[in-house]
Design an enzyme around this catalytic site. Structure first.
Site, PDB file in Angstrom:
ATOM      1  N   GLY A   4       0.988  -1.437   0.058  1.00 46.55           N
ATOM      2  CA  GLY A   4      -0.054   0.031  -0.070  1.00 46.55           C
ATOM      3  C   GLY A   4       0.744   1.272  -0.037  1.00 46.55           C
TER       4      GLY A   4
ATOM      5  N   GLY B 171       2.480   2.259  -2.318  1.00 43.79           N
ATOM      6  CA  GLY B 171       2.445   2.906  -3.746  1.00 43.79           C
ATOM      7  C   GLY B 171       3.186   2.494  -4.882  1.00 43.79           C
TER       8      GLY B 171
ATOM      9  N   GLU C   7     -10.373   3.132  30.366  1.00 43.69           N
ATOM     10  CA  GLU C   7      -9.640   4.064  29.626  1.00 43.69           C
ATOM     11  C   GLU C   7      -9.283   5.420  30.093  1.00 43.69           C
ATOM     12  OE1 GLU C   7      -9.170   3.340  26.533  1.00 43.69           O
ATOM     13  OE2 GLU C   7     -10.668   1.456  26.600  1.00 43.69           O
TER      14      GLU C   7
ATOM     15  N   HIS D 272      -5.616   4.447  31.173  1.00 41.78           N
ATOM     16  CA  HIS D 272      -4.518   4.610  30.130  1.00 41.78           C
ATOM     17  C   HIS D 272      -4.224   6.134  30.150  1.00 41.78           C
ATOM     18  CE1 HIS D 272      -4.661   0.839  28.622  1.00 41.78           C
ATOM     19  NE2 HIS D 272      -5.895   0.674  28.049  1.00 41.78           N
TER      20      HIS D 272
HETATM   21  P1  ADP Z   1       1.359  -1.263  -3.457  1.00 43.25           P
HETATM   22  O1  ADP Z   1       2.720  -0.837  -2.688  1.00 43.25           O
HETATM   23  O2  ADP Z   1       0.741  -2.290  -2.455  1.00 43.25           O
HETATM   24  O3  ADP Z   1       1.600  -1.699  -4.804  1.00 43.25           O
HETATM   25  P2  ADP Z   1      -0.532   0.527  -4.449  1.00 43.25           P
HETATM   26  O4  ADP Z   1       0.468   1.344  -5.313  1.00 43.25           O
HETATM   27  O5  ADP Z   1      -1.394  -0.455  -5.274  1.00 43.25           O
HETATM   28  O6  ADP Z   1       0.190  -0.161  -3.190  1.00 43.25           O
HETATM   29  O7  ADP Z   1      -1.206   1.586  -3.969  1.00 43.25           O
HETATM   30  C1  ADP Z   1      -2.678   1.470  -3.487  1.00 43.25           C
HETATM   31  C2  ADP Z   1      -3.156   2.650  -3.743  1.00 43.25           C
HETATM   32  O8  ADP Z   1      -2.887   3.426  -2.421  1.00 43.25           O
HETATM   33  C3  ADP Z   1      -3.070   3.398  -4.734  1.00 43.25           C
HETATM   34  O9  ADP Z   1      -3.837   2.914  -5.958  1.00 43.25           O
HETATM   35  C4  ADP Z   1      -3.280   4.857  -4.376  1.00 43.25           C
HETATM   36  O10 ADP Z   1      -4.667   5.172  -4.575  1.00 43.25           O
HETATM   37  C5  ADP Z   1      -2.808   4.683  -2.963  1.00 43.25           C
HETATM   38  N1  ADP Z   1      -1.533   5.281  -2.762  1.00 43.25           N
HETATM   39  C6  ADP Z   1      -0.557   4.808  -2.409  1.00 43.25           C
HETATM   40  N2  ADP Z   1       0.571   5.711  -2.159  1.00 43.25           N
HETATM   41  C7  ADP Z   1       0.155   6.726  -2.852  1.00 43.25           C
HETATM   42  C8  ADP Z   1       1.004   7.935  -2.795  1.00 43.25           C
HETATM   43  N3  ADP Z   1       1.837   8.170  -2.525  1.00 43.25           N
HETATM   44  N4  ADP Z   1      -0.051   9.008  -3.404  1.00 43.25           N
HETATM   45  C9  ADP Z   1      -1.109   8.963  -3.693  1.00 43.25           C
HETATM   46  N5  ADP Z   1      -1.816   7.767  -3.274  1.00 43.25           N
HETATM   47  C10 ADP Z   1      -1.238   6.539  -2.934  1.00 43.25           C
HETATM   48 ZN    ZN Z   2      -6.871  -0.853  27.598  1.00 38.03          ZN
END
Ligand code: ADP
Ligand code: ZN
Ligand code: MG
Length: 610
Positions: free
Chosen positions: A205, A207, A425, A428
């Protein structure tokens, strides 16, 4: 009667009816009489023939009385000669209005052709069908070894570097690649070697795929993409042949970019782990290596690959000349999170006063994908409440939803449990507030969410990459705060604290075994040499003795005890404050940052050092 027999009967009846109608209307035409040739000759001699025309081998005869007749001669023999031989005089022939129509070629040959060619044709047709079927089958068998390579042509959903927020270094690196493909001369002239492979490494995730798509959008060269998981097949050799195909395709289109997503699917260290060492994957990996080496200098194909697990990749992949460039994509820091949120705010109708900074503050550890999801959840939340635009509160609410699951307001909670949760809570939060230099509390809630009965949100003031021992101990103290508050208030504890305790002991154990922050000294225990089984870590090897194991346990207990004592002290010294927090929580269920610190003001809490 079944449907079938019913239909069948109807069909038969209809057919009979139709044929009856036909036989009624269509009168059988008087069939011409068949005559032998000698009969024809006789009739001609007798002057009974009014007209005779010969078409090919066929004699069409009209008799004097109007009746029609016909006859046939053997083919290849002249009709006139035949009749003459049968004794028809010239005179009679003339009388009979004798005429010969040249047999058309079709009449001549048609019969021959049909009788000889038709079977051949039929057999041919049969063969053709059989071959066609076999061929399509064979094609399927052949395409098995073909890569499912996709050519990215930009188009409407073209992604550019604009759409990728943050990730400065990664973008710089990739811009260079794009530039190289556009004007290679500049690089060649100065004698620079072309990079062959770029490996994008980063948590899920962050990017990686997005960035690769941006490269596709930016570069004016063909961009091919495949996912390495498509190379993993049951049959040995299929993966390798797909790799070959993918590289061949990219090379044909050079200059071009070939993107292999999730390369760890095939690029795992060879011969490692329990599930590993399978021949197919090894062959596939070998093929990748061969193809990477096989690029002659000057082939303008650059291979991009992405992985979440650079640590498990085979070292052979990473050596210079193969994936020699590595770009690490980190989780976004606060500034990058703000930028990513803004990217994903595009196309959504938002309130004017949205404070992206504040949302970014509340989302440490979120990846780009999480943030994108967050904005979407916010929009869904707003829409569900029939709002016309997405507000700050919708997004903040979604942060908690993404982190902990949806609110469960309807869950029936007894007043007693609510009280316990409020003290828990409150414990904490109070410990956190009573620790010197600790992160501020952002929110306390006793509304049940997902699996959590309530939660206390603490966020760091600034992004930190390095963490100190004191911070860890503070962390443990805060985790124990809920447990201790319950104990102090009710003289008993509940299961509500179990995940807190787990978290506390995990941190403590890491301090000892991983960070060398205990009296056992600056050593790590247990190797992280992983055993791969179904892609998961099965366990880690113990590379220390039983004696050390016991010492580690002692150290862990010591650390937890130290943190416990600090938390205990804070809560005991501020019992009144704890009661106040709990009372307000029971009444309002949620306390925001400002409300919380305003509550604490009168109690003048003196911060403790852990
Ligand atoms: P992975 O690194 O797992 O391949 P992805 O490139 O598929 O991750 O990212 C998933 C989604 O997260 C993208 O389609 C985008 O919408 C969002 N995302 C991740 N990083 C960025 C970034 N730097 N800027 C904008 N959107 C991002
Ligand atoms: Zn707790
Ligand atoms: Mg991806």
């Amino acid at each position: 009667m079944t449907n079938f027999t019913k239909n069948f009967t109807w069909a038969i009846l209809t057919l009979i009816a139709i044929s009856l109608v036909f036989s009624f209307f269509v009168q059988p035409t008087a069939k011409p009489e068949k005559l032998t040739l000698s009969q024809v000759a006789e009739k001609m001699t007798a002057g009974e023939v009014k007209k005779i025309s010969i078409e090919g081998d066929k004699f069409n005869i009209v008799l004097q009385d109007g009746r029609k007749a016909e006859s046939e001669k053997e083919s290849g023999v002249d009709a006139t000669v035949t009749l003459r031989n049968l004794g028809v005089s010239e005179e009679n022939m003339r009388k009979a209005d004798y005429s010969v129509k040249a047999a058309s070629g079709w009449d001549m040959w048609g019969g021959v052709l049909i009788s000889t060619l038709l079977p051949i044709l039929l057999i041919g047709l049969m063969f053709w069908f059989m071959f066609r079927q076999a061929k399509s089958g064979a094609n399927q068998a052949f395409s098995f070894g073909r890569s499912n390579i996709r050519l990215s042509l930009g188009g409407k959903q073209k992604v550019t570097f604009e759409d990728v927020a943050g990730l400065k270094e990664a973008k710089e690196e990739l811009k260079e690649i794009v530039e190289f493909l556009r004007s290679p001369k500049k690089f060649f002239d100065i004698g620079a070697r072309i990079p062959k492979g770029v490996l994008l490494a980063g948590l899920p995730g962050t990017g990686k795929t997005l960035l690769a798509r941006a490269v596709a959008g930016e570069s004016n060269v063909p961009f091919f993409s495949v996912s390495a998981s498509e190379f993993v097949e049951m049959f040995v050799g299929v993966g390798a042949s797909r790799i070959r195909d993918a590289f061949a395709t990219a090379r044909k289109a050079a200059p071009s970019i070939l993107f292999i997503d999730e390369i760890d699917a095939v690029g795992r260290q060879r011969g490692a782990g329990m599930g590993g060492g399978n021949d197919e994957r090894e062959q596939t990996l070998n093929q990748i290596l061969v193809e990477l080496d096989g690029f002659e200098q000057g082939t303008r194909v650059i291979v991009l690959a992405a992985t979440n697990r650079p640590d498990v990749l085979d070292p052979a992949l990473l050596r210079p000349g193969r994936f020699d460039r590595r770009v690490v994509l980190d989780l976004p820091d606060i500034n990058e999170r703000e930028a990513i949120l803004k990217v994903h705010a595009r196309g959504k109708i938002l309130d004017k006063n949205i404070d992206f900074r504040k949302i970014a503050t509340r989302t440490p550890g979120f990846s780009g994908a999480d943030l994108s999801n967050l904005m979407n959840e916010g929009a869904i939340f707003a829409a569900r409440n029939n709002k016309r635009s997405v507000g700050q509160s919708d997004i903040l609410e979604s942060v908690e939803k993404v982190l902990l699951g949806p609110e469960r307001r309807t869950l029936a909670i007894s007043p007693k449990e609510k009280e316990v949760t409020a003290y828990h809570e409150g414990g904490h939060a109070l410990v956190a507030a009573g620790l010197k230099d600790f992160d501020p509390i952002h929110k306390i809630s006793i509304i049940s969410r997902g699996f959590a009965g309530g939660y206390t949100m603490k966020l760091p003031n600034e992004e930190r990459r390095l963490r100190t021992k004191t911070q860890f101990i503070n962390e443990i103290a805060m985790s124990l705060g809920g447990f201790i508050a319950e104990k102090l208030t009710f003289g008993d504890v509940t299961t509500g604290a179990s995940s807190d305790l787990k978290q506390a002991s995990e941190i403590a154990r890491k301090l000892v075994t991983k960070y060398g922050m205990s009296d056992l000294g600056p050593t790590t225990f247990g190797s992280n040499e992983e055993m791969v089984f179904l892609g998961r870590e099965l366990g880690h090897e113990r590379n220390y003795s039983e004696k050390i194991a016991a010492q580690i346990d002692d150290e862990v207990a010591k650390i937890v005890e130290r943190a416990y004592n600090v938390a205990d002290k804070i809560l005991k010294q501020n019992k009144k404050a704890l009661k106040k927090i709990a009372d307000v929580l029971i009444e309002k269920e949620v306390l925001e940052q400002e409300e919380f610190y305003a509550l604490l003001k009168p109690f003048e809490i003196k911060p403790l050092v852990a």
